[in-house]
Design an enzyme around this catalytic site. Structure first.
Site, PDB file in Angstrom:
ATOM      1  N   ASP A 189       0.795  -1.233   0.000  1.00 26.43           N
ATOM      2  CA  ASP A 189       0.000   0.000   0.000  1.00 26.43           C
ATOM      3  C   ASP A 189       0.828   1.284   0.000  1.00 26.43           C
ATOM      4  OD1 ASP A 189      -2.349  -1.372  -0.086  1.00 26.43           O
ATOM      5  OD2 ASP A 189      -2.677  -1.356   2.080  1.00 26.43           O
ATOM      6  N   HIS A 234      28.205   5.000  -9.047  1.00 25.02           N
ATOM      7  CA  HIS A 234      26.845   5.218  -8.555  1.00 25.02           C
ATOM      8  C   HIS A 234      26.612   4.476  -7.240  1.00 25.02           C
ATOM      9  CE1 HIS A 234      25.459   6.437 -12.850  1.00 25.02           C
ATOM     10  NE2 HIS A 234      26.037   7.421 -12.194  1.00 25.02           N
ATOM     11  N   ASP A 259      28.120  13.060  -3.885  1.00 23.05           N
ATOM     12  CA  ASP A 259      27.470  13.578  -5.097  1.00 23.05           C
ATOM     13  C   ASP A 259      25.997  13.713  -4.747  1.00 23.05           C
ATOM     14  OD1 ASP A 259      26.275  14.015  -7.571  1.00 23.05           O
ATOM     15  OD2 ASP A 259      27.565  12.578  -8.631  1.00 23.05           O
ATOM     16  N   ASP A 295      23.249  19.562  -9.056  1.00 22.64           N
ATOM     17  CA  ASP A 295      24.048  18.333  -9.115  1.00 22.64           C
ATOM     18  C   ASP A 295      25.485  18.689  -8.748  1.00 22.64           C
ATOM     19  OD1 ASP A 295      25.157  15.888  -9.708  1.00 22.64           O
ATOM     20  OD2 ASP A 295      24.713  15.946 -11.864  1.00 22.64           O
ATOM     21  N   HIS A 318      34.040   8.393 -17.210  1.00 21.04           N
ATOM     22  CA  HIS A 318      32.795   9.040 -17.644  1.00 21.04           C
ATOM     23  C   HIS A 318      33.145  10.341 -18.343  1.00 21.04           C
ATOM     24  CE1 HIS A 318      33.187  11.865 -14.265  1.00 21.04           C
ATOM     25  NE2 HIS A 318      33.417  10.825 -13.480  1.00 21.04           N
ATOM     26  N   HIS A 320      26.980  16.940 -18.388  1.00 21.16           N
ATOM     27  CA  HIS A 320      25.700  16.707 -19.071  1.00 21.16           C
ATOM     28  C   HIS A 320      24.833  17.930 -18.899  1.00 21.16           C
ATOM     29  CE1 HIS A 320      24.204  16.024 -14.948  1.00 21.16           C
ATOM     30  NE2 HIS A 320      25.284  15.275 -14.768  1.00 21.16           N
ATOM     31  N   HIS A 349      19.944  14.665 -15.534  1.00 21.90           N
ATOM     32  CA  HIS A 349      20.535  14.462 -16.865  1.00 21.90           C
ATOM     33  C   HIS A 349      19.492  15.023 -17.829  1.00 21.90           C
ATOM     34  CE1 HIS A 349      23.273  10.938 -15.403  1.00 21.90           C
ATOM     35  NE2 HIS A 349      23.559  12.091 -14.844  1.00 21.90           N
ATOM     36  N   GLU A 355      32.204  17.894 -14.342  1.00 20.54           N
ATOM     37  CA  GLU A 355      32.432  16.946 -13.259  1.00 20.54           C
ATOM     38  C   GLU A 355      33.518  15.918 -13.552  1.00 20.54           C
ATOM     39  OE1 GLU A 355      29.306  13.959 -12.819  1.00 20.54           O
ATOM     40  OE2 GLU A 355      28.053  15.136 -14.160  1.00 20.54           O
ATOM     41  N   TYR A 412      39.499   7.938 -10.405  1.00 23.31           N
ATOM     42  CA  TYR A 412      39.119   6.837  -9.518  1.00 23.31           C
ATOM     43  C   TYR A 412      40.171   5.744  -9.674  1.00 23.31           C
ATOM     44  CZ  TYR A 412      34.957   9.504 -10.652  1.00 23.31           C
ATOM     45  OH  TYR A 412      34.080  10.540 -10.893  1.00 23.31           O
ATOM     46  N   ARG A 470      35.975  13.248  -7.247  1.00 20.68           N
ATOM     47  CA  ARG A 470      35.174  13.909  -8.287  1.00 20.68           C
ATOM     48  C   ARG A 470      34.816  15.296  -7.778  1.00 20.68           C
ATOM     49  NH1 ARG A 470      31.771  10.298  -9.433  1.00 20.68           N
ATOM     50  NH2 ARG A 470      29.898  10.811  -8.233  1.00 20.68           N
ATOM     51  N   GLU A 525      32.319  18.468  -8.951  1.00 19.79           N
ATOM     52  CA  GLU A 525      31.239  18.754  -9.918  1.00 19.79           C
ATOM     53  C   GLU A 525      30.534  20.050  -9.559  1.00 19.79           C
ATOM     54  OE1 GLU A 525      28.026  15.832  -9.889  1.00 19.79           O
ATOM     55  OE2 GLU A 525      27.430  16.478 -11.898  1.00 19.79           O
TER      56      GLU A 525
HETATM   57  N1  GLY Z   1      24.709  12.359  -9.934  1.00 24.25           N
HETATM   58  C1  GLY Z   1      24.644  12.014 -11.272  1.00 24.25           C
HETATM   59  C2  GLY Z   1      25.617  12.741 -12.059  1.00 24.25           C
HETATM   60  O1  GLY Z   1      26.492  13.387 -11.526  1.00 24.25           O
HETATM   61  O2  GLY Z   1      25.555  12.753 -13.257  1.00 24.25           O
HETATM   62 MN    MN Z   2      26.487  14.364  -9.731  1.00 24.81          MN
HETATM   63 MN    MN Z   3      26.270  15.124 -12.896  1.00 25.24          MN
END
Ligand code: GLY
Ligand code: MN
Ligand code: MN
Length: 422
Positions: free
Chosen positions: A23, A227, A244, A255, A334, A338, A345, A368, A372, A390, A392
């Protein structure tokens, strides 16, 4: 409507509600396109744009008023509310859609619609189209052409208006404050989820609805998992923690990533990696301005990171050769960023006719870069293993360059150490 070809209709559906378990439901998240075009917040609604329709061009179907259901589940606008408060010219109860919508499709040549995002709604739309064909005793013709609506809306969403920029600044400010709080609260022995709680506490205290995506708080080598969202481990002295996290404020996302030492002091190895990532971010930011190609910023991060890893002897070889064969991918897997907006995103093409997009004022994006070093990477000296960084920030393209929407959380090492000590 001005972007649509003649004699067409656009259909924009609300996002479906999702059951979490028995529920309990996931918090409802309206389809970002419906939010963008109308602000209408309710599930089980459909917006139609019908240019030239004499009884009204903007048509809504939504849940009827129902005092019993409203007592249990919350306020409903009803068709009258859709007209009064959300700019509809004409509105009907959603329960009547099967009877009414086929008539609105009749005689239109094409339907603008975001196909394939909601299988259930796709099926209904086909039934309504076929409903036109099968109308008894008529020679009615259904629309013969489906056109992707998202393509038009995405282009609009890519360029932020003054009103949107205001909300994105606010989302950036709140998220920056939350990261400052996490830096100040950090100490060895806390659990990752406790820093997550500090961050999300600040989001909601400041009026954000909550996180725009699941917050990532990775201590030590957990930072190497891009992630990582478990956030269950204990933070240890001598480790870095990579956070993050960004809030959603009135439908707009921020972000931010920051990486800092759990105990407030960077080790020499952590500092060396950190400074490369920061230098790459600065280099990228200088290449975000109207008239420049989207990919230049990414290329700059690859160059600075590759050079930096060579300087530390983590990579061996000529920088140009290493770049050519993508040697950085073991450490920086990566891209540099974005688009950012109502979705973290966000929508918008990165290339047009196979050419990288040129920045225009009003575009918003993240920068960003990261490094790593896997704890299992036996090709590098042990002292580097398990370090993950990282950094960002969120950038708005302005008339002359770009504005950092998230600059209120420090990224220079000495400023982070100062803040953590204060
Ligand atoms: N937190 C997702 C990204 O940085 O793209
Ligand atoms: Mn991020
Ligand atoms: Mn991001």
């Amino acid at each position: 409507m001005a972007m649509m070809q003649g004699n067409s209709i656009a259909v924009i559906a609300a996002a479906p509600e999702k059951i979490r378990s028995k529920d309990t439901h996931y918090p409802y998240k309206q389809s970002t396109n419906l939010s963008y075009l109308s602000g209408f917040p309710e599930p089980q609604s459909v917006m139609l744009l019908i240019p030239g329709r004499s009884q009204g061009e903007v048509v809504f179907f939504c849940r009827d008023k129902d005092l019993l259901r409203e007592t249990w589940d919350g306020y409903r606008q009803g068709p009258a509310g859709a007209v009064q408060n959300f700019g509809a010219d004409d509105a009907f109860p959603i329960d009547d859609i099967d009877d009414i919508l086929p008539g609105m499709l009749e005689g239109r040549d094409r339907v603008y619609y975001g196909i394939g995002k909601d299988a259930e709604f796709d099926k209904h739309l086909m039934e309504w189209v076929n409903g036109v064909r099968h109308k008894r005793g008529s020679d009615a013709m259904p629309p013969g052409e489906f056109v992707d609506l998202d393509h038009l809306v995405n282009e609009m969403r890519l360029i932020k208006s003054a009103a949107e920029i205001k909300l994105m600044r606010k989302a950036g400010e709140i998220s920056a404050r939350a990261h400052r709080r996490a830096m100040q609260m950090s100490r060895p022995g806390l659990f990752e989820y406790q820093l997550q709680a500090e961050i999300e506490h600040e989001f909601m205290l400041s009026g954000a609805t909550g996180p725009a995506y699941t917050s990532i708080v990775g201590g030590g080598e957990n930072g190497c998992i891009l992630h990582y969202i478990e956030n269950r481990d204990k933070l240890r002295s001598g480790d870095l923690v990579l956070i993050d996290a960004g809030c959603e404020y009135q439908d707009y996302a921020a972000d931010i990533s920051r990486t800092f030492p759990v105990n407030g002091k960077f080790s020499p190895e952590q500092a060396a990696i950190y400074d490369i990532v920061l230098a790459s971010q600065v280099a990228a930011t200088e290449l975000i301005a109207p008239g420049l190609e989207y990919n230049l910023a990414n290329d700059a991060t690859v160059r600075v990171i590759t050079q930096g890893l060579v300087d530390l002897k983590i990579l061996q070889g000529e920088v140009e050769d290493l770049i050519a064969r993508g040697a950085h991918r073991d450490f920086y897997m990566h891209n540099a960023g974005h688009w950012l907006g109502m979705d973290v995103h966000d929508v918008g093409d990165y290339k047009i006719d196979n050419h990288w997009r040129i920045y225009e004022p009003g575009m918003a994006l993240t920068v960003e870069p990261g490094i790593y070093i896997s704890p299992d990477n036996t090709n590098v000296d042990e002292k580097w293993r398990g370090i993950a960084v990282r950094i960002e920030d969120d950038m708005l393209v302005t008339k002359t360059g770009c504005e950092n929407l998230t600059s209120e959380v420090p990224s220079a090492r000495n400023e982070i150490e100062q803040l953590m000590a204060s």
